[in-house]
Design a protein around this motif. Structure first.
Motif, short mmCIF file in Angstrom:
data_model
loop_
_atom_site.label_atom_id
_atom_site.label_comp_id
_atom_site.label_asym_id
_atom_site.label_seq_id
_atom_site.Cartn_x
_atom_site.Cartn_y
_atom_site.Cartn_z
N VAL A 633 0.84 -1.20 0.00
CA VAL A 633 0.00 0.00 0.00
C VAL A 633 0.88 1.26 0.00
O VAL A 633 1.83 1.38 0.79
CB VAL A 633 -0.93 0.01 1.22
N GLY A 634 0.60 2.17 -0.93
CA GLY A 634 1.38 3.40 -1.03
C GLY A 634 2.64 3.28 -1.86
O GLY A 634 3.37 4.26 -2.04
N LYS A 635 2.93 2.09 -2.38
CA LYS A 635 4.14 1.85 -3.18
C LYS A 635 3.78 1.85 -4.67
O LYS A 635 2.70 1.44 -5.06
CB LYS A 635 4.77 0.50 -2.81
N ARG A 636 4.79 2.35 -5.49
CA ARG A 636 4.64 2.33 -6.95
C ARG A 636 5.65 1.35 -7.52
O ARG A 636 6.84 1.41 -7.21
CB ARG A 636 4.87 3.72 -7.54
N VAL A 637 5.15 0.43 -8.35
CA VAL A 637 6.00 -0.62 -8.92
C VAL A 637 5.88 -0.58 -10.44
O VAL A 637 4.76 -0.56 -10.98
CB VAL A 637 5.60 -2.02 -8.39
N LEU A 638 7.03 -0.60 -11.13
CA LEU A 638 7.08 -0.70 -12.58
C LEU A 638 7.54 -2.10 -12.94
O LEU A 638 8.61 -2.54 -12.51
CB LEU A 638 8.04 0.33 -13.17
N LEU A 639 6.74 -2.79 -13.72
CA LEU A 639 7.08 -4.14 -14.16
C LEU A 639 7.46 -4.08 -15.64
O LEU A 639 6.65 -3.70 -16.48
CB LEU A 639 5.89 -5.09 -13.94
N VAL A 640 8.72 -4.42 -15.94
CA VAL A 640 9.24 -4.38 -17.31
C VAL A 640 9.01 -5.74 -17.96
O VAL A 640 9.50 -6.77 -17.47
CB VAL A 640 10.72 -4.01 -17.32
N VAL A 647 3.63 -12.32 -17.64
CA VAL A 647 3.94 -11.05 -17.01
C VAL A 647 2.73 -10.46 -16.29
O VAL A 647 2.86 -9.86 -15.21
CB VAL A 647 4.51 -10.06 -18.05
N HIS A 648 1.53 -10.64 -16.83
CA HIS A 648 0.35 -10.05 -16.19
C HIS A 648 -0.09 -10.85 -14.96
O HIS A 648 -0.67 -10.29 -14.03
CB HIS A 648 -0.78 -9.91 -17.20
N THR A 649 0.22 -12.13 -14.95
CA THR A 649 0.00 -12.90 -13.73
C THR A 649 0.92 -12.39 -12.63
O THR A 649 0.51 -12.23 -11.47
CB THR A 649 0.26 -14.39 -13.98
N LEU A 650 2.19 -12.12 -13.00
CA LEU A 650 3.13 -11.57 -12.04
C LEU A 650 2.65 -10.20 -11.55
O LEU A 650 2.72 -9.89 -10.35
CB LEU A 650 4.52 -11.46 -12.69
N ALA A 651 2.12 -9.39 -12.45
CA ALA A 651 1.59 -8.08 -12.05
C ALA A 651 0.42 -8.25 -11.09
O ALA A 651 0.27 -7.48 -10.13
CB ALA A 651 1.17 -7.30 -13.29
N ASN A 652 -0.41 -9.25 -11.33
CA ASN A 652 -1.54 -9.52 -10.45
C ASN A 652 -1.07 -9.86 -9.04
O ASN A 652 -1.63 -9.39 -8.04
CB ASN A 652 -2.39 -10.65 -11.03
N GLY A 658 -1.37 -4.60 -2.57
CA GLY A 658 -1.88 -3.24 -2.44
C GLY A 658 -1.08 -2.21 -3.22
O GLY A 658 -1.40 -1.01 -3.18
N ALA A 659 -0.03 -2.63 -3.93
CA ALA A 659 0.82 -1.70 -4.66
C ALA A 659 0.14 -1.19 -5.92
O ALA A 659 -0.71 -1.88 -6.51
CB ALA A 659 2.14 -2.37 -5.02
N ASP A 660 0.57 -0.01 -6.37
CA ASP A 660 0.15 0.56 -7.66
C ASP A 660 1.14 0.05 -8.70
O ASP A 660 2.31 0.43 -8.70
CB ASP A 660 0.18 2.08 -7.56
N VAL A 661 0.70 -0.84 -9.58
CA VAL A 661 1.60 -1.54 -10.51
C VAL A 661 1.29 -1.11 -11.94
O VAL A 661 0.13 -1.07 -12.36
CB VAL A 661 1.46 -3.08 -10.38
N ARG A 662 2.37 -0.83 -12.70
CA ARG A 662 2.25 -0.52 -14.12
C ARG A 662 3.17 -1.45 -14.90
O ARG A 662 4.29 -1.74 -14.46
CB ARG A 662 2.65 0.93 -14.39
N GLY A 678 8.84 8.48 -12.77
CA GLY A 678 9.17 8.09 -11.40
C GLY A 678 8.72 9.15 -10.40
O GLY A 678 8.01 10.10 -10.77
N PRO A 679 9.13 9.02 -9.14
CA PRO A 679 10.00 7.94 -8.69
C PRO A 679 9.24 6.62 -8.50
O PRO A 679 8.04 6.64 -8.23
CB PRO A 679 10.50 8.48 -7.35
N TRP A 680 9.99 5.51 -8.63
CA TRP A 680 9.46 4.17 -8.46
C TRP A 680 10.04 3.56 -7.18
O TRP A 680 11.22 3.68 -6.92
CB TRP A 680 9.79 3.28 -9.65
N ASP A 681 9.17 2.93 -6.42
CA ASP A 681 9.67 2.24 -5.23
C ASP A 681 10.37 0.94 -5.60
O ASP A 681 11.21 0.44 -4.84
CB ASP A 681 8.50 1.94 -4.28
#
Length: 718
Positions: A633-640, A647-652, A658-662, A678-681
């Protein structure tokens, strides 16, 4: 021609209850009972009913234990000359859950039964609920003594319709009727005739006098083929086996212990979960005693009952076998295997704790944590009258059974004009994994176990032998072999066996011939039962017996009394056993009994810690302060994404924290996201085919370094 095993299943495509049930037609209205009958004796010819089968009925369906149909309003006359009026009322869908929960709460203080199947298996189990409170009549028994007890004014009238039938039954040696000050009978107490001592035909062993002879007479008195719901509901104890097999009980039995406790209800709540429909059925009875012109009728009498709150007591022992003692008993059993006296035996041990949680709370906890085909909550309080025998009065602080049994004992229903009997022996157990992948490993381990395979083979072979005693030649068949059933903590292997009864045998014959299943006794059964009686430390009481419904249409649906908590005098007891063989590991077998008991003991603890409402507190749910669902919760994650298939299962998975994932594709899109958005956690690098250079991974890492973004790489390669 040799009869062939039949194949039937509930229709999975029907859209309405009418398309999946046997339809009965109300041929004419009836507003009064048939008051001209003058006998309570069972007759061989069924009298006419206002409810008839249609001329071209729908194909018969196996019920899978669920209600077969919603019956119409109407009247009929039973085989014993009793007039029955049936009033059926629909329950609105929005009210069903409230009606069930109100009944669950009521059973803390009121006598009654709730049976609930919350487990489905194709061709075997469906989901349903049936229950009632304040029944008018209780049939109970111990040894060769029995009593039909009136629990309210309706019951005091109803006992009179059984008196003549019981007095005329050769299986009843004596019968005393106790009048009630308000009229009618308070109790019919009797003794079953002694066994003849010589059984000329083993096929007819189930016909010898026993407590089940009394059950059979009650069924015959109220028998009618068009009503599958009215019947006897409750529990049948382990000691019934001693009336079928010559085994002398040697363990001490408490004076309050009963072998049979079955209610006759007069108002039943029925929920067919599959069909998403529910209804109540209210019954009234009317008849004449032979030689008496008075018509006896229940219609004007209230449907009520006495209450007694649940109480708490203290156990004499917290465990009847000390730690390590069960392993020693396993070693002792091996001596019997070595000399050929036993092939296998099921020894059990018992744990007891103060019953601090209400039975209703424990039932709700089990229903949520341990879905099963035979869930039940029973308030089996005995008679309130001071002049009743000790066993008929039962425990001063009440008696309940709460359970989530995984195993069918015997189920019998009419199919194509024949009575089909089926069983599902369970043997072979392993602990559930932490997730589906670990479950798959455990399933492979269980199926590869020769010991577990041999256990189940023995159980099924004996089960087939039990059926062959009373079934049509060629009809006994194994229709499911080593099938996997998964429960909350355990995985089982299960066989499915069916047969069709020969003429002259009924559902109670099928029940008695299987007492008790090899899965709770052993083989050979009589020798296993004697070994159990000699080496277990306390009497089994209800454990290893059965719970369920003996219907007045001749059908029967019972589950083994396993995974059960017995509340008696304010003490909650849990019993569990394991199947022992020549190559059993004593330590492992003791651990298996502890694992089986753990679900019930945890349910007791959770229900008590939730202040008796069956709701798990935060402390009971987890001792670990880490909350995975809130870690992101409150964290931003970028998945390359490196062109990975998952990859979308991993994002799930990441979003579940609770993270914000892109998700961004590798190359320019990923580098721009890192530098400009960014910034990215955290920057997570997905797996992918090929080599890092195929995706310019160095450029991605340079961008992360420049933005001072933490990097986490995921690899699915070898």
């Amino acid at each position: 021609a040799t009869p062939q095993p039949r194949r039937h299943s509930r229709d999975a495509t029907a859209a309405t209850p009418a398309a999946t049930m046997r339809v009965f037609l109300l041929t004419h209205a009836a507003t009064a009972f048939l008051a001209t009958r003058r006998t309570t004796r069972t007759t061989s010819t069924l009298r006419p009913s206002t409810i008839q089968y249609p001329e071209h009925p729908l194909p018969p369906l196996l019920s899978l234990g669920a209600p077969r149909f919603r019956p119409p309003n109407g009247t009929y006359v039973t085989a014993g000359g009793v007039g029955v009026a049936r009033t059926v009322r629909a329950v609105a869908k929005d009210d069903v859950d409230d009606r069930i929960e109100a009944l669950v709460d009521a059973l803390d203080e009121r006598r009654g039964v709730l049976l609930a199947s919350s487990y489905e298996f194709p061709g075997r189990y469906a989901r349903w609920t049936v229950g009632f409170k304040d029944p008018p009549v209780l049939l109970s028994g111990r040894g060769r003594d029995f009593a039909l007890s009136a629990l309210n004014a309706r019951g005091r009238v109803m006992l009179q319709m059984f008196e003549g039938a019981l007095r005329g039954d050769a299986a009843v040696d004596a019968l005393d009727a106790t009048p009630h000050a308000s009229g009618g009978y308070a109790r019919l107490a009797g003794v079953v005739a002694p066994p003849t001592g010589v059984i000329l035909k083993e096929e007819e062993r189930s016909k010898q006098p026993s407590l089940m002879s009394v059950v059979r007479r009650v069924v015959q008195t109220l028998y009618h083929p068009d009503d599958p719901q009215l019947g006897l509901y409750g529990a049948l104890g382990y000691d019934l086996m001693f009336q079928f097999e010559p085994v002398n009980p040697t363990l001490e039995r408490r004076g309050e212990q009963r072998d049979v406790a079955l209610y006759i209800p007069d108002e039943i709540l029925v929920v067919d979960t599959k069909e998403d429909t529910a209804w109540t059925i209210a019954y009234d009875f009317n008849w004449c005693v032979a030689g008496d012109p008075e018509v006896l009728d229940t219609r004007s009498l209230p449907r009520d009952g006495a209450t007694r709150p649940h109480a708490v007591g203290a156990p004499a022992l917290d465990r009847d076998v000390p730690a390590g003692g069960y392993a020693a008993l396993t070693e002792r059993s091996k001596e019997e295997f070595a000399c050929g006296n036993l092939f296998e035996v099921v020894l059990s041990q018992q744990w007891s704790v103060p019953a601090e949680a209400r039975p209703s709370a424990v039932f709700r906890t089990l229903r949520r944590r341990n879905p099963s085909p035979y869930g039940f909550l029973m308030n089996l309080r005995g008679e309130d009258a001071e002049d009743a025998p000790a066993w008929a009065k039962g425990y001063g602080k009440g008696e309940y059974l709460v359970g989530a049994s995984p195993e069918m004992f015997v189920r019998v229903e009419r199919v194509d004009g024949s009575m089909r009997v089926e069983t599902c022996p369970i043997s072979g157990t392993i602990q559930r994994g932490e997730n589906a992948l670990e479950d798959a490993v455990q399933v492979r381990t269980l199926l590869a176990s020769k010991k577990d395979e041999s256990e189940l083979t023995m159980c099924t072979d004996v089960d087939r032998n039990d059926k062959s005693r009373i079934c049509e030649p060629g009809s006994v068949a194994v229709i499911g072999r080593r099938q996997i059933e998964m429960y909350s903590k355990l995985i089982h292997t299960v066989d499915h066996v069916e047969g069709y009864l020969r003429k002259g045998f009924d559902a109670l014959d099928a029940f008695l011939c299987h007492t008790w299943a090899v899965t709770v006794t052993g083989a050979p059964k009589p020798w296993a039962a004697r070994f159990i009686e000699k080496h277990e430390r306390s009497a089994r009481a209800w454990y290893g017996g059965a719970v369920g419904h003996v219907a007045f249409d001749g059908s029967l649906n019972t589950g083994l009394t396993l995974r059960t908590i017995h509340f008696a005098d304010g003490v909650a007891s849990v019993r569990a056993g394991a199947t022992l063989l020549y190559d059993s590991d004593p330590v492992a077998e003791e651990a298996e009994t502890e694992l089986k008991a753990s679900a019930m003991l945890q349910a007791l603890a959770v229900s008590a810690s939730g202040d008796g409402d069956g709701v798990e507190t935060e402390a009971a749910e987890s001792v670990d302060a880490f909350d995975a669902a809130a870690a992101g919760v409150g964290k931003r994650v970028l998945l390359v994404d490196h062109e990975d298939s998952f990859v979308h299962t991993l994002a799930n998975y990441l979003r579940q924290t609770g993270a914000d994932v892109r998700v961004s594709r590798f190359g320019d899109a990923a580098r721009l996201a890192i530098s400009d958005e960014g910034p990215w956690d955290l920057v997570v690098l997905s797996p992918g085919p090929g080599c890092p250079s195929d995706f310019d991974l160095s450029g991605t890492l340079d961008a992360c370094a420049a933005a001072k973004a933490p990097v986490f790489g995921v690899c699915l390669g070898l």
